[in-house]
Design a protein around this motif. Sequence first.
Motif, PDB file in Angstrom:
ATOM      1  N   SER A  29      -6.966  14.159 -10.514  1.00 35.86           N
ATOM      2  CA  SER A  29      -8.171  14.594  -9.796  1.00 35.86           C
ATOM      3  C   SER A  29      -8.354  16.108  -9.908  1.00 35.86           C
ATOM      4  O   SER A  29      -7.425  16.853 -10.241  1.00 35.86           O
ATOM      5  CB  SER A  29      -8.067  14.206  -8.321  1.00 35.86           C
ATOM      6  OG  SER A  29      -6.998  14.911  -7.694  1.00 35.86           O
TER       7      SER A  29
ATOM      8  N   LYS B 271      -5.447   8.066 -10.838  1.00 36.81           N
ATOM      9  CA  LYS B 271      -6.718   8.642 -10.405  1.00 36.81           C
ATOM     10  C   LYS B 271      -6.502   9.840  -9.490  1.00 36.81           C
ATOM     11  O   LYS B 271      -7.173  10.871  -9.619  1.00 36.81           O
ATOM     12  CB  LYS B 271      -7.543   7.564  -9.695  1.00 36.81           C
ATOM     13  CG  LYS B 271      -8.912   8.041  -9.220  1.00 36.81           C
ATOM     14  CD  LYS B 271      -9.669   6.916  -8.535  1.00 36.81           C
ATOM     15  CE  LYS B 271     -11.025   7.393  -8.015  1.00 36.81           C
ATOM     16  NZ  LYS B 271     -11.762   6.300  -7.312  1.00 36.81           N
ATOM     17  N   ALA B 272      -5.547   9.721  -8.593  1.00 33.99           N
ATOM     18  CA  ALA B 272      -5.277  10.812  -7.655  1.00 33.99           C
ATOM     19  C   ALA B 272      -4.650  12.014  -8.343  1.00 33.99           C
ATOM     20  O   ALA B 272      -5.040  13.163  -8.112  1.00 33.99           O
ATOM     21  CB  ALA B 272      -4.380  10.317  -6.529  1.00 33.99           C
TER      22      ALA B 272
ATOM     23  N   GLU C 150      -7.877   6.296  -0.676  1.00 37.01           N
ATOM     24  CA  GLU C 150      -7.939   5.002  -1.343  1.00 37.01           C
ATOM     25  C   GLU C 150      -7.099   3.949  -0.620  1.00 37.01           C
ATOM     26  O   GLU C 150      -6.944   2.830  -1.109  1.00 37.01           O
ATOM     27  CB  GLU C 150      -7.457   5.140  -2.792  1.00 37.01           C
ATOM     28  CG  GLU C 150      -8.253   6.126  -3.629  1.00 37.01           C
ATOM     29  CD  GLU C 150      -9.706   5.694  -3.806  1.00 37.01           C
ATOM     30  OE1 GLU C 150      -9.938   4.469  -3.937  1.00 37.01           O
ATOM     31  OE2 GLU C 150     -10.594   6.573  -3.809  1.00 37.01           O
TER      32      GLU C 150
ATOM     33  N   LEU D 254      -4.862  10.023  -2.378  1.00 35.37           N
ATOM     34  CA  LEU D 254      -4.409   8.635  -2.350  1.00 35.37           C
ATOM     35  C   LEU D 254      -4.709   7.985  -1.002  1.00 35.37           C
ATOM     36  O   LEU D 254      -5.062   6.802  -0.932  1.00 35.37           O
ATOM     37  CB  LEU D 254      -2.913   8.559  -2.633  1.00 35.37           C
ATOM     38  CG  LEU D 254      -2.514   8.394  -4.097  1.00 35.37           C
ATOM     39  CD1 LEU D 254      -1.014   8.576  -4.257  1.00 35.37           C
ATOM     40  CD2 LEU D 254      -2.946   7.038  -4.638  1.00 35.37           C
TER      41      LEU D 254
ATOM     42  N   TYR E  58      -3.771   4.261   0.216  1.00 29.78           N
ATOM     43  CA  TYR E  58      -2.363   4.221  -0.188  1.00 29.78           C
ATOM     44  C   TYR E  58      -1.558   5.314   0.506  1.00 29.78           C
ATOM     45  O   TYR E  58      -2.048   6.417   0.744  1.00 29.78           O
ATOM     46  CB  TYR E  58      -2.232   4.401  -1.702  1.00 29.78           C
ATOM     47  CG  TYR E  58      -2.655   3.194  -2.503  1.00 29.78           C
ATOM     48  CD1 TYR E  58      -1.766   2.156  -2.779  1.00 29.78           C
ATOM     49  CD2 TYR E  58      -3.964   3.096  -2.990  1.00 29.78           C
ATOM     50  CE1 TYR E  58      -2.157   1.053  -3.523  1.00 29.78           C
ATOM     51  CE2 TYR E  58      -4.369   1.988  -3.729  1.00 29.78           C
ATOM     52  CZ  TYR E  58      -3.457   0.975  -3.990  1.00 29.78           C
ATOM     53  OH  TYR E  58      -3.853  -0.124  -4.713  1.00 29.78           O
TER      54      TYR E  58
ATOM     55  N   ASP F 189      -2.454  -2.007  -9.833  1.00 24.50           N
ATOM     56  CA  ASP F 189      -3.339  -1.274  -8.919  1.00 24.50           C
ATOM     57  C   ASP F 189      -2.675   0.011  -8.431  1.00 24.50           C
ATOM     58  O   ASP F 189      -3.331   1.053  -8.309  1.00 24.50           O
ATOM     59  CB  ASP F 189      -3.698  -2.158  -7.725  1.00 24.50           C
ATOM     60  CG  ASP F 189      -4.630  -3.309  -8.106  1.00 24.50           C
ATOM     61  OD1 ASP F 189      -5.229  -3.263  -9.193  1.00 24.50           O
ATOM     62  OD2 ASP F 189      -4.744  -4.263  -7.301  1.00 24.50           O
ATOM     63  N   LYS F 190      -1.375  -0.064  -8.135  1.00 23.56           N
ATOM     64  CA  LYS F 190      -0.666   1.119  -7.629  1.00 23.56           C
ATOM     65  C   LYS F 190      -0.685   2.259  -8.646  1.00 23.56           C
ATOM     66  O   LYS F 190      -0.994   3.411  -8.317  1.00 23.56           O
ATOM     67  CB  LYS F 190       0.772   0.759  -7.281  1.00 23.56           C
ATOM     68  CG  LYS F 190       0.959   0.022  -5.982  1.00 23.56           C
ATOM     69  CD  LYS F 190       2.446  -0.145  -5.683  1.00 23.56           C
ATOM     70  CE  LYS F 190       2.683  -0.823  -4.345  1.00 23.56           C
ATOM     71  NZ  LYS F 190       4.122  -0.913  -4.022  1.00 23.56           N
TER      72      LYS F 190
ATOM     73  N   LYS G 130       0.803  -1.210   0.000  1.00 23.59           N
ATOM     74  CA  LYS G 130       0.000   0.000   0.000  1.00 23.59           C
ATOM     75  C   LYS G 130       0.843   1.271   0.000  1.00 23.59           C
ATOM     76  O   LYS G 130       0.336   2.357   0.273  1.00 23.59           O
ATOM     77  CB  LYS G 130      -0.941  -0.004   1.210  1.00 23.59           C
ATOM     78  CG  LYS G 130      -2.098  -0.984   1.064  1.00 23.59           C
ATOM     79  CD  LYS G 130      -3.023  -0.598  -0.090  1.00 23.59           C
ATOM     80  CE  LYS G 130      -4.224  -1.500  -0.172  1.00 23.59           C
ATOM     81  NZ  LYS G 130      -5.151  -1.089  -1.260  1.00 23.59           N
TER      82      LYS G 130
ATOM     83  N   GLN H 153      -2.594   2.704 -11.276  1.00 22.91           N
ATOM     84  CA  GLN H 153      -3.942   3.179 -11.562  1.00 22.91           C
ATOM     85  C   GLN H 153      -4.472   4.056 -10.428  1.00 22.91           C
ATOM     86  O   GLN H 153      -5.163   5.055 -10.671  1.00 22.91           O
ATOM     87  CB  GLN H 153      -4.875   1.995 -11.819  1.00 22.91           C
ATOM     88  CG  GLN H 153      -4.616   1.289 -13.149  1.00 22.91           C
ATOM     89  CD  GLN H 153      -4.737   2.237 -14.340  1.00 22.91           C
ATOM     90  OE1 GLN H 153      -5.761   2.905 -14.513  1.00 22.91           O
ATOM     91  NE2 GLN H 153      -3.677   2.326 -15.147  1.00 22.91           N
ATOM     92  N   ALA H 154      -4.148   3.704  -9.187  1.00 26.93           N
ATOM     93  CA  ALA H 154      -4.543   4.550  -8.066  1.00 26.93           C
ATOM     94  C   ALA H 154      -3.830   5.899  -8.120  1.00 26.93           C
ATOM     95  O   ALA H 154      -4.427   6.956  -7.854  1.00 26.93           O
ATOM     96  CB  ALA H 154      -4.234   3.837  -6.746  1.00 26.93           C
TER      97      ALA H 154
END
Length: 279
Positions: free
Chosen positions: A260, A256-257, A63, A60, A65, A249-250, A38, A252-253
């Motif tokens: 934003s 997204k952040a 989410e 983040l 992280y 996943d990392k 994470k 993509q997260a």
Amino acid sequence: MKKKIAALLAGALCLSALAACGGGNDAQSSDANTSDDKTITVGASPTPHAEILNAAKDVLAEEGYTLNVVEFTDYVQPNTALVDGDLDANYFQHIPYLNNFNKENNADLVSAIEMHYEPFGIYPGKTATLEELADGATVAVPNDGSNETRALLLLQDAGLIKLKDGIDPTSDATKLDIVENPKNLDIQEIAAEQLPRSLQDVDLAVINGNYALQADLNAKEDSLITENPEYAKVYVNVVACRNGDENSDKIQALKKALQSDTVKQFIDDTYKGAVVATF
């Protein structure tokens, strides 16, 4: 991987003192490393990249992280650390530079997130205006391939030189590609991070956006001329990662952040045109 990151961050603390005196390249972390699952570790130039990353930390965190930002003051170590697996991603470079690095180092890094561009500017040194530029004046430009091309194109747009046919923003040009130099300008190729410090010794300098910002220079406000926006967009700054990690996943997260509304507002409010978001 934890041991490598710990070694990198420990070395950063030792080297940060050198950087404060203008010596050497360094990396320094804003956070201690935590759980690999994470924690997203990203290498970045201090300004504006690390600042933009830090603006995404709370997003983040929502989410689940933790974002660990490792700062670098040069253009080589962030890619080397990424290739070696010491980082999950880096954020400091534009696509032409990334492509050149891959070619010259047999690397396989990819662009994962397109973020912003920073307009190049011609800044006054010993000479205050383009009109006052004397015959034989010295002009400093960055010495790495893609950024030197960008600087030379800006000098051409300013009417100071003419490049041979076929030079465009995707080319690798040097001062040897100048075919007309009516003022007999002495073009000095200097490491990009040294350009702001060179201003006191040269008549003009063409400075990368991030290094200008670090020196409290704003392309929109302080430069004599800025580059064509269509050229600047070719040099969109990206978050890079190892090929195959871009859909993790990392990453993509992180995407997204970083894309934003919170981060876009931060870019617009903080840099006032010296950094232009592309999302």
